[in-house]
Scaffold this active site. Sequence first.
Site, PDB file in Angstrom:
ATOM      1  N   CYS A  73       1.402  -1.634   0.075  1.00  0.00           N
ATOM      2  CA  CYS A  73      -0.212  -0.036  -0.350  1.00  0.00           C
ATOM      3  C   CYS A  73       0.724   1.825   0.495  1.00  0.00           C
ATOM      4  O   CYS A  73       1.613   1.585   1.161  1.00  0.00           O
ATOM      5  CB  CYS A  73      -0.816   0.388   1.254  1.00  0.00           C
ATOM      6  N   CYS A 183      -0.883   3.790  -6.767  1.00  0.00           N
ATOM      7  CA  CYS A 183      -1.797   2.866  -5.543  1.00  0.00           C
ATOM      8  C   CYS A 183      -1.736   1.650  -6.214  1.00  0.00           C
ATOM      9  O   CYS A 183      -1.677   1.573  -7.397  1.00  0.00           O
ATOM     10  CB  CYS A 183      -3.043   3.755  -5.341  1.00  0.00           C
TER      11      CYS A 183
END
Length: 261
Positions: A73, A183
Amino acid sequence: MSTKPIGIFDSGVGGTSIWNELHLRLPHENTIYLADSKNSPYGTKTQQEIIELSIKNSEYLISKDCKLIVVACNTATTNAIKVLRERFDIPFIGIEPAIKPAALNTKTKAIGILATRGTLSSELFHQTTDLYNDKIRVIEQEGEGIVQLIESGKLDSTEMTALLKLYLQPMIDANIDYLVLGCTHYPYLLPQFLELLPAHVKIIDSGRAVAKQTELVLKENDLLNNSMTKGKSQFHTNASTEVITQLLEEKYKDQISYLDF
């Protein structure tokens, strides 16, 4: 040799794009994937909230005897990995937007970065972009709403197409020749990016680099699983299992489970 699993966590299902690259490069490693979809997206949370969630995720994976944790992440990496490395006595692999290769290879001297607010506002992200801002133009775009749509199973929806058109147009107008995906959810949008962007624009994500770095750190710490047996994978989510099942191959559906955490 260590047969202990590699732990991987993300704010949701997007980090499975990192798991895919890890599994391709290290097929004999056992893995445990943790999707904190209940608290997704991390990109709209405060740094302290992101740190607390990252600690909680790490504690769970360590309780499962993981030998190394991949923070799959961008937002959690840029906001929390320093704390995680100080707090826990196992290796952590982080993930950051692949700005460097885009900045070094751009011909138009303009690159685009699509990321969450939490990544774009982080100190670590600014330290990286500051290295190149005086040489090239960096067009930053917050991908507000994208993660929520993916987590809701609306990958190919009209809402998604509308958002992507809105976010990509300023980059197209600036004549970017590289789009950096900041992302881990975003690689699943590759077909849409290819359709909406000019043909000369190259798209970069960090998946392969993370897999390569993971292999290197495992070797350095004598943690590689050298058996010839195919690794076993477990996938846990604290939300509906439907979306993560859609993203993974059908053969993994029996390894996906709901976990109340």
